[in-house]
Each structure stands twice: as structure tokens, then as C-alpha cells.
Design a protein around this motif. Structure first.
Motif, mmCIF file in Angstrom:
data_model
loop_
_atom_site.group_PDB
_atom_site.id
_atom_site.type_symbol
_atom_site.label_atom_id
_atom_site.label_comp_id
_atom_site.label_asym_id
_atom_site.label_seq_id
_atom_site.Cartn_x
_atom_site.Cartn_y
_atom_site.Cartn_z
ATOM 1 N N SER A 9 -2.920 9.258 4.249
ATOM 2 C CA SER A 9 -4.101 9.537 3.427
ATOM 3 C C SER A 9 -4.021 8.950 2.026
ATOM 4 O O SER A 9 -4.979 9.035 1.266
ATOM 5 N N LEU A 10 -2.900 8.371 1.673
ATOM 6 C CA LEU A 10 -2.698 7.902 0.305
ATOM 7 C C LEU A 10 -3.397 6.565 0.044
ATOM 8 O O LEU A 10 -3.559 5.744 0.948
ATOM 9 N N GLY A 11 -3.767 6.348 -1.244
ATOM 10 C CA GLY A 11 -4.253 5.049 -1.678
ATOM 11 C C GLY A 11 -3.173 4.271 -2.389
ATOM 12 O O GLY A 11 -3.142 3.038 -2.335
ATOM 13 N N VAL A 12 -2.266 5.003 -3.097
ATOM 14 C CA VAL A 12 -1.152 4.392 -3.810
ATOM 15 C C VAL A 12 0.093 5.211 -3.547
ATOM 16 O O VAL A 12 0.044 6.456 -3.553
ATOM 17 N N LEU A 13 1.209 4.538 -3.318
ATOM 18 C CA LEU A 13 2.502 5.197 -3.153
ATOM 19 C C LEU A 13 3.373 4.860 -4.348
ATOM 20 O O LEU A 13 3.578 3.677 -4.666
ATOM 21 N N CYS A 14 3.907 5.898 -5.018
ATOM 22 C CA CYS A 14 4.848 5.717 -6.125
ATOM 23 C C CYS A 14 6.201 6.242 -5.667
ATOM 24 O O CYS A 14 6.330 7.427 -5.358
ATOM 25 N N THR A 15 7.177 5.358 -5.607
ATOM 26 C CA THR A 15 8.448 5.750 -5.017
ATOM 27 C C THR A 15 9.628 5.103 -5.724
ATOM 28 O O THR A 15 9.504 4.038 -6.324
ATOM 29 N N SER A 16 10.770 5.782 -5.620
ATOM 30 C CA SER A 16 12.038 5.208 -6.094
ATOM 31 C C SER A 16 13.087 5.371 -5.013
ATOM 32 O O SER A 16 14.281 5.413 -5.282
ATOM 33 N N ASP A 17 12.616 5.487 -3.785
ATOM 34 C CA ASP A 17 13.493 5.753 -2.646
ATOM 35 C C ASP A 17 14.333 4.522 -2.329
ATOM 36 O O ASP A 17 13.802 3.426 -2.184
#
Length: 901
Positions: free
Chosen positions: A120-128
Motif C-alpha cells: 500500500s505504500l507510495g514511498v519506502l524509507c529504509t536503512s535495512d
């Protein structure tokens, strides 16, 4: 360019970014045609980058800690706004990035704390640092999602010393598809200013391809590209490209690259894919592209010969276009029907083996770099196939251990830029690379725009603007492998790109435009029409054409010194100084670093009538047109115009000389009247109309491409010749060289026997003009025509056995002079006239010589077969039989030589 607008949105309102503190970033590496740096340190380390892939966008931070620091929040808000596919898109923020989530939420973004990617996301913010969802994230971006990711790879690299960071670091399995890679190198820290434009970042010297070369060259003794296949040349311009096969002059005929998660190997002739001598290398290349998957290999139908090789080696393959589940795809560069699919296939991990040449295609398509089908695939991958050919031969295998010293354009140009800016002496290997580097820079400056290409192009433009041009001359030439030569060539490329900075009117009022009228009907070959105008160096001329002249093949040209000196060992001027532009709009601007006379080129067979053109930004040049220019005006004003070049024009000839050569010329009408008489004699002997389809041109130059003079359009000659061209007194003393070149331009293949007559029959015009116009007998016109010298040449030629391979220049001319002295000029005129209308003449030299012997015999009603046979001509039995019906030539001058022998 779209990249500039994207960059502006990302850094809007931000003048600097603080990258100091406890977090040590890594350097980012960029490739492809979408990635661009957003923040670069003074040491040119890329610390933030952005790109696009598919329908989505990516922003990469060089440390995950930056995603939670207050000093980055203004930028991160810009980044998320740029990444959002729609205003209502939900921003998914990893749970460990609480400060980022709060900032975005407070700014009005819809946010959601997550532990991984959700649909459902439009943007993913990650540091994985895990690559467990790498394929899902790639698909998410490809479909239109935005990705903000932070990581650093230097710690991982220290813990995985035997692994390839670019391929194996988890973050790179995601971001590399968009052309952004985390590296194992520390990044610079500090408070860094944000550039107004996309910053330029040089080639990463830490990238090493020695392991790749070792794999590709295992068991390969040499790279054999001898034989019938003629290869093109490659330009490797991407940061992750590297040469695999080089000629002795550093021409690349096999190249390779990393692109995204995949790899590519490019050959410059498809025949090399099944050449037996290259089999080991080919199998190594497929293995390198397969990356240990032992997967299926796809081949297009045209590569059936390669299929036989794979079958012999028991490698799995299928004949098909690009389909799912292939590990390696093999195709030619002659179609771009699958360009986008191929690029995605490689970006997402596939291996591409592609081969083909572009030199033949270039014969009918001038824009190879952007329009050649293979380049529509490969430009994005950092490799381009050029229209030039590479030298065939058998070449040494590149040494993987010496990878850093192998010629590679991105590395070489960055090293050169560094040395030029610092003023350091060039290293010996860079000095050796300069001639090749000049050629590659010329090609690179013509590449289609992309953020990385354009940023380097701009850097090279800035170099030209920041440096004064080398002062080279006959007395102070520049060696071809020198900084000066490189700068001159680069300046010409910048001129051709219209990237010269012109201070409009020098801060003062602009001069009113000049109107010139051009004859745009042209029955002959492409013709330069003189405007009588001169464009000063580094200035811009603006021309306005009538709508009826647009798109009709007309061109604007600045400069008349059209010889390309690129192959010379030293330069007394820049190798290329002429600039051209097609007239595709009513208003056209053109500039050049060198300046030059302004011309309009009218294409052959044009029927446009006379057209008026308005020109601004130019100066008047001395120009005398016989029958139009008032001689009083010439003496009082025109010959004093400050332009360094002048032109004297009459119906059939135009002389372009330094203005200094005409400053004291008081009677140009008498001079050009004499030239009229000379040109009438040229036409008379050639049996062509007295008015030439286009006037011949002489251009004097400080350096030319061949000899003291050479024929063509224009005829080129050295500066000292200017005096004799514009002096009636000098002309009347003799003008052998210029007439010799005019004679060359009258030679026709149907009656020429190269190489024997190439430098011989042109001298018929020299003899004719000297005797009939200048009143100078042949033995006075040239020292080689003294009676004693002529006789000695004949005797020596016969003594050597009258071998046709020795029949050339003065010896060959002697044959024709004997005929002329016996029968006059009329038979020559009659034959030249007949040859003008002949078609389907054999191109076989023996056939042509028999035909000339037959026709000349008929023209004078004498059997000349014995005469020509004495001269060693290959007169066949059929010709001898035909001519035996004619009267014998009792006065054959060769009889006395044969009898005395």
C-alpha cells in the motif's frame, strides 16, 4: 534536461548540508543515464545521489544515520516530496527511523511505521542492511514507488574482504538497478555547500576490474581480430566499463561493463562470436556474464553460428528473442526493437553479449552515437559503438595485474583534467594516451545528454572557458601528444556544441545586422557561397533566413581552412577549425573559438534562387568581386577592413588569402582578369563549358593535410603561396603548382590509370596554360621538362625494361607530351569531350588503357598500338587488330630509342 529540474527540486531552499559528526559515510558510485549526484564533497566524493528506474524514483544517502539527523531533515522533506508518486501517497518509514517519521508527519505527509515493504505504500524509507526483500523493492520502484535508503558499505567491505562490494553488498542489490552503488571507500565529512547545478564527480580510481579481466582472459593467448571481418571501435564512457581488447593504438574492439545487477560484453563485429581463434575468450565471456548460475543462453536467429559453438561445448541455449528465465542473452547491434527490455534484463541481473559494427551504417547515417540501433541499447550502459574502424590484427591479451595502466577513457580524461587544472606535468602514460584521448573526447562531446554525461561535458566546457588558447604557429608548433593539442581540439568541440560564452556586443550597443544576398541555385557539387563577412574568435553570429530556405540542405560555415590535421605529428594550428550548422530554423546562431570567414553552403543541384540573409555579430572582410566591386572603393575602404582573411572572386575562381597579402593590391581587376584567362584555358583543354558549375577555390593555410599543395574543394596551399596567387607579375613568371592542382580537379576516372597517371596527366594543364596563356615554353615552365632530362628519362625507362610499374609522374607525362608534340592539343580536347558523355566504361586499368589507345589512334588516324606497346602499355590483340587497319605512324618518336637500343 530533466535531470537539472529534478536536482533543483531536491535541493530547493538548501544552501549547505552538514555531513560532520559521528557518522562516517561511504562514497557512492554512479552509472547509467538516470543517476546523478545531489551532494558532493570538495574532494568529489558523492554522498547523496538520486535516480529513476522504471516508473519510480530513488534517493540514496551514504549512511543510514543521516536519515535521523536534524541537519538533514530539510533535504529529506524535499526528497520525499520528489519521491512521492502522488500527493496522497503513504510514506512507509522503518521503525528505527522515528525522527524522520515525526518530521514527515509534521510536514503533512501521510506516514506509517513499518518493518518492511508493504504493497500500500507510495514511498519506502529504509536503512535495512538485509537484502531479503531486494527483489520486491526493485519491483516496487519499477512500478512507480519511491525509495529513500541510507547505508554505508565501508564496514561491510572490511568484514568481507574477498567479496565484490558492488555485486555483493546487500544495499547494492537494490540501488544498483537505478545506477547507484555503495562502495567500500570512506567518504569525506564536513559542512558542504550545495552546488547550483548537478556537480561533476570524476571516475572512481578505486574501482578495479583486474579480477574480471583475469576471468575473461583465462587460457587466452591473444586477441585475434585479423581476417575478413572489419571491426568498429568502441567508446567506453561509463564508470563501470572496462576494455577487454585493445589495438596497439588503444582502439577498443571488445569492451565490458557492470550495469545494475547485471553485466555486458560488447564486440565490434558479430563474426567474432564464432571466430575459432576467439573461442576460449568467447566461452570465458559467457561464463562471466552467467555469474555462476549455469543458466540458459538465448540467441537471436542471426547467431546460428554461435549456436554451433555452444552445442559443441554442451551449453544450454535456445534460439529466441529475449524471454523470461534467460541467464545470458546474445544478439547483434543492428536492431533496437528490444532496447528497453534488454536494458531492464541487464539491470535486474542478466548477462548481455552483443556484437556488431557501425562503420557501414555510418556511410548513410551521420549521427551514429545517438541514432545507431545498437547505441540506443548501449549508451545507457556506458558503451557506444563508433562509426570509425579499429585496426585488424592479432593483439596481446590485456594484463589483469596492470589493469590500472590500461587505457580507459573515463580514467584517462579525469586524470588529464586534474593535471590540467593543477598545472602538473603529465605522466608518461598519459602523454602516450593523448592522441587517443583527443579522439575519444571528440566522440564523447557528441553523446546524447544524460546527467553524468552532461556534467563531464560541462566540466570540459568550463576548462576551455577558464584557459587561454595555446599560441601555436609555424615557428612554435604543438606536438600531437601535448596539453596544447588537447586544448585546441577540446576548444573546437566546445565551439561545435554552441557552448562558447559570448559577451554580447562587449557591453556596448549592438551593431545593426548586415544583409547579404546568396545565390542558392547550384548546378554543381556542394558549393561555399562567400558572404564577405568575418566572425571574430569566441563571438556568436546570428543569421536570419527566409522561411523558404529552411530545411533545404543549406548550411552555415565559419572558417575556410577545412583540412583536418588530426593525423599530424605536430600542429601549427588546431587540427580542425571549421564549424558548420544545418539551417533547420529561420534563426540560426553559430560560434567558434577560432573565428573565420562566414559562408553559406549550398547543396548540389539546389534550385532556391537568390536569398537574402540578415547577419548580426560579424565584421566586414575584404572581398573583391570582379564586375561588381568598385575599384576605387576597394583601394579607399574595402582592402583596409580589419578581418585577417580576404577573398578575391571572379566567375570561375575564388582566392582566399591573408588580408596582409592584398593590402597593397591596387588593381584587383587586372589580377582577376588574368585568372579569368587562365580558367578559360583550363576549361578549353578539358572541353567543359567555360562557366564552371561552381568556381574553383584556393585557400592558403599555415598547415595542410598533404604536400605543398593539394587538389580538392578547396585547393589547399601553404601561406607563402598567397603572394604568387595575387601578383600579376609573379603569375606571369610561372605558376606550375597551382595549375597542377587545377589540373587534378579536371582529371576523370574514365581516362585515368591510377596510380600511374595520378601525378602525370594533371600536368597537361600546367603545360597548356603556361604555353597558351603565359607564353612560357614547357622547357622553361618546369625544370623537369628540359630536353636533356626528358631524353634521359626515356632511355632509363627503356633500359629498365619499360615496366609499367615504373611508368608514372614525369615518365608517364612524357608519353602524353610526345603525342601532343606530334598531333597538337586538338586530339586531347576531342577525347576529353567524348569521355565527358561516355557511360559504362570498365574500371579495369588494362581495359581503360586499351580504350584510350584506340580512341587516340582514331582521333589522329594513325595506328598508335606500337607506340603504346613500346611504353609498356598492356595493348591486347583485339586492340592491335582494330588499329592495324589505320596508317602506320612513321614519325613515332620512340622508334629512334628502340633502334639505338
Amino acid at each position: 534536461m530533466a535531470g537539472n529540474e529534478d536536482y533543483r527540486l531536491l535541493v530547493q531552499g538548501i544552501s549547505s548540508i552538514d555531513v560532520s559528526g559521528n557518522y562516517v559515510p561511504c562514497q557512492l558510485l554512479l552509472s547509467g543515464d538516470e543517476a546523478f549526484p545531489v551532494l558532493a564533497s570538495p574532494g568529489k566524493h558523492v554522498l547523496i545521489a538520486a535516480s529513476k528506474y522504471g516508473k519510480g524514483r530513488v534517493v540514496v544517502m551514504s549512511h543510514e544515520g543521516f536519515l535521523n539527523l536534524p541537519q538533514f531533515m530539510d533535504f529529506l522533506k524535499n526528497a520525499v516530496s520528489w519521491l512521492k508518486p502522488s500527493s496522497e501517497a503513504v510514506i512507509g518509514v522503518n521503525s528505527n527511523l522515528g525522527d524522520l517519521e515525526q518530521t514527515l508527519s509534521a510536514s503533512g505527509h501521510k506516514t506509517e511505521k513499518i518493518s518492511g515493504l508493504k504493497e500500500s505504500l507510495g514511498v519506502l524509507c529504509t536503512s535495512d542492511y538485509s537484502d531479503g526483500q531486494a527483489q520486491e523493492i526493485v519491483s516496487f520502484v519499477k512500478k512507480g514507488g519511491g525509495l529513500l535508503i541510507g547505508a554505508q558499505a565501508w564496514h561491510w567491505a572490511q568484514c568481507h574482504k574477498d567479496d565484490n562490494v558492488l555485486c555483493s553488498f546487500p544495499g547494492n542489490k537494490i540501488t544498483s538497478i537505478a545506477g547507484i552503488y555503495f562502495t567500500g571507500q570512506y567518504g569525506e565529512t564536513g559542512n558542504f555547500n550545495v552546488s547550483e547545478k548537478i556537480p561533476w564527480c570524476p571516475f572512481d580510481k578505486n574501482v578495479n576490474f583486474s579480477a574480471d579481466l583475469k576471468h575473461l582472459m583465462q587460457g587466452v593467448s591473444n586477441m585475434d581480430i585479423s581476417g575478413q571481418c572489419v571491426p568498429s571501435e568502441l567508446l567506453l564512457h561509463g564508470t563501470l566499463t572496462f576494455p577487454v581488447g585493445l589495438t596497439n593504438s588503444n582502439q577498443c574492439f571488445f569492451g565490458a561493463a557492470y550495469y545494475g545487477r547485471g553485466r555486458v560484453v560488447v564486440g565490434t563485429h558479430e563474426g567474432y562470436l564464432w571466430k575459432p581463434e576467439l573461442k576460449t575468450f568467447l566461452l570465458n565471456a559467457i561464463s562471466w556474464l552467467d555469474m555462476g548460475r549455469q543458466g540458459k543462453i538465448g540467441l537471436v536467429k542471426k547467431l546460428n553460428n554461435l549456436a554451433s559453438v555452444l552445442q559443441t561445448e554442451h551449453l544450454p541455449y535456445v534460439i529466441s528473442n529475449l524471454v523470461p528465465d534467460l541467464s545470458v542473452y546474445c544478439c547483434t547491434s543492428y536492431s533496437d526493437a528490444e532496447a528497453e527490455k534488454i536494458q531492464q534484463f541487464v539491470a535486474e541481473g542478466g548477462g548481455l553479449l552483443i556484437a556488431g559494427h557501425a562503420w557501414y551504417w555510418s556511410y548513410s547515417h551521420p549521427d551514429v552515437l545517438s541514432q545507431y540501433p545498437g547505441n540506443k541499447i548501449l549508451n545507457k550502459l556506458g558503451i557506444s559503438i563508433l562509426g570509425s574502424t579499429a585496426a585488424q590484427g592479432i593483439y596481446k591479451v590485456l594484463d589483469p595485474q596492470a589493469e590500472a595502466t590500461i587505457y580507459h577513457f573515463p580514467r584517462a580524461v579525469c586524470e588529464l583534467l586534474c593535471d590540467l587544472k593543477s598545472g602538473a606535468e603529465l605522466t608518461p602514460h598519459l602523454n602516450n594516451w593523448l592522441p587517443k584521448l583527443r579522439q575519444d573526447v571528440s566522440a564523447f562531446m557528441k553523446l546524447p545528454s544524460s546527467p553524468l554525461v552532461s556534467s563531464l561535458q560541462e566540466e570540459l566546457v568550463h576548462l576551455v572557458h577558464g584557459c587561454s588558447m595555446p599560441s601555436v604557429s609555424k615557428q612554435c608548433p604543438a606536438k600531437s601528444c601535448s596539453k596544447e593539442a588537447f586544448m585546441m581540439c577540446l576548444a573546437q568541440e566546445v565551439s561545435c556544441l554552441d557552448k562558447l560564452h559570448d559577451v554580447e556586443c562587449d557591453g556596448g550597443p549592438c551593431k545593426p545586422p548586415v544583409t547579404v544576398e546568396i545565390e542558392a541555385t547550384n548546378p554543381g557539387g556542394d558549393a561555399w557561397r562567400s558572404t564577405g563577412l568575418y566572425l571574430p574568435p569566441r563571438k556568436t553570429a546570428t543569421l536570419v533566413f527566409p522561411a523558404s530556405a529552411v530545411g533545404k540542405g543549406l548550411q552555415v560555415q565559419v572558417g575556410c581552412h577545412s583540412d583536418d590535421l588530426s593525423g599530424a605529428q605536430q600542429f601549427c594550428r588546431a587540427p580542425v577549425v571549421v564549424s558548420k550548422k544545418n539551417i533547420v530554423n529561420e534563426k540560426v546562431s553559430i560560434s567558434t573559438v577560432w573565428g573565420g570567414l562566414l559562408y553559406i553552403i549550398v547543396k548540389a543541384k539546389s534550385q532556391l534562387g537568390n536569398i537574402q540573409i540578415s547577419v548580426q555579430g560579424v565584421e566586414l572582410a575584404p572581398m573583391f568581386i570582379k564586375g561588381k566591386t568598385n575599384q576605387t572603393s576597394w583601394v579607399q575602404n574595402i582592402q583596409k577592413y580589419p578581418s585577417p582573411w580576404a577573398e578575391l572572386i571572379t566567375e570561375n575562381i575564388i582566392l582566399t588569402v591573408p588580408s596582409d597579402a592584398i593590402r597593397s593590391l591596387e588593381d584587383p581587376d587586372a589580377l582577376m582578369s588574368l585568372w579569368d584567362t587562365i580558367m578559360e584555358a583550363i576549361a578549353d583543354l578539358a572541353s567543359v563549358p567555360k562557366k564552371f558549375p561552381r568556381p574553383e577555390r584556393f585557400v592558403t593555410d599555415v598547415q595542410i593535410s598533404n604536400g605543398w599543395m593539394h587538389a580538392g574543394y578547396p585547393i589547399m596551399c601553404h601561406l607563402p603561396s598567397a603572394t604568387s596567387l595575387v601578383s600579376v607579375a609573379d603569375i606571369k613568371k610561372g605558376l606550375w603548382g597551382p595549375i597542377h592542382e587545377l589540373g587534378h580537379n579536371q582529371q576523370r576516372g574514365v581516362w585515368e590509370f591510377p596510380p600511374h597517371t595520378t601525378e602525370a596527366t594533371c600536368n597537361l594543364w600546367s603545360v597548356y596554360v603556361h604555353e597558351t596563356v603565359l607564353g612560357i615554353p614547357r622547357d622553361k615552365a618546369h625544370p623537369a621538362l628540359k630536353p636533356g632530362d626528358r631524353e634521359n628519362r626515356i632511355k632509363q625507362y627503356l633500359k629498365n625494361g619499360a615496366k609499367l610499374n615504373e611508368w608514372s609522374v614525369w615518365t608517364a607525362l612524357e608519353t602524353y607530351l610526345q603525342l601532343q608534340e606530334a598531333f597538337g592539343w586538338e586530339p586531347f580536347k576531342r577525347l576529353f569531350s567524348e569521355y565527358q558523355t561516355m557511360t559504362k566504361v570498365s574500371n579495369n586499368k588494362n581495359d581503360k588503357m586499351n580504350l584510350w589507345a584506340e580512341k587516340f589512334s582514331l582521333a589522329v588516324n594513325k595506328n598508335l598500338a606500337p607506340f603504346f606497346q613500346t611504353w609498356g602499355w598492356p595493348i591486347d590483340d583485339t586492340t592491335s587488330s582494330k588499329l592495324s587497319m589505320l596508317p602506320q605512324w612513321d614519325k613515332d618518336p620512340m622508334k629512334s630509342y628502340v633502334s639505338s637500343k
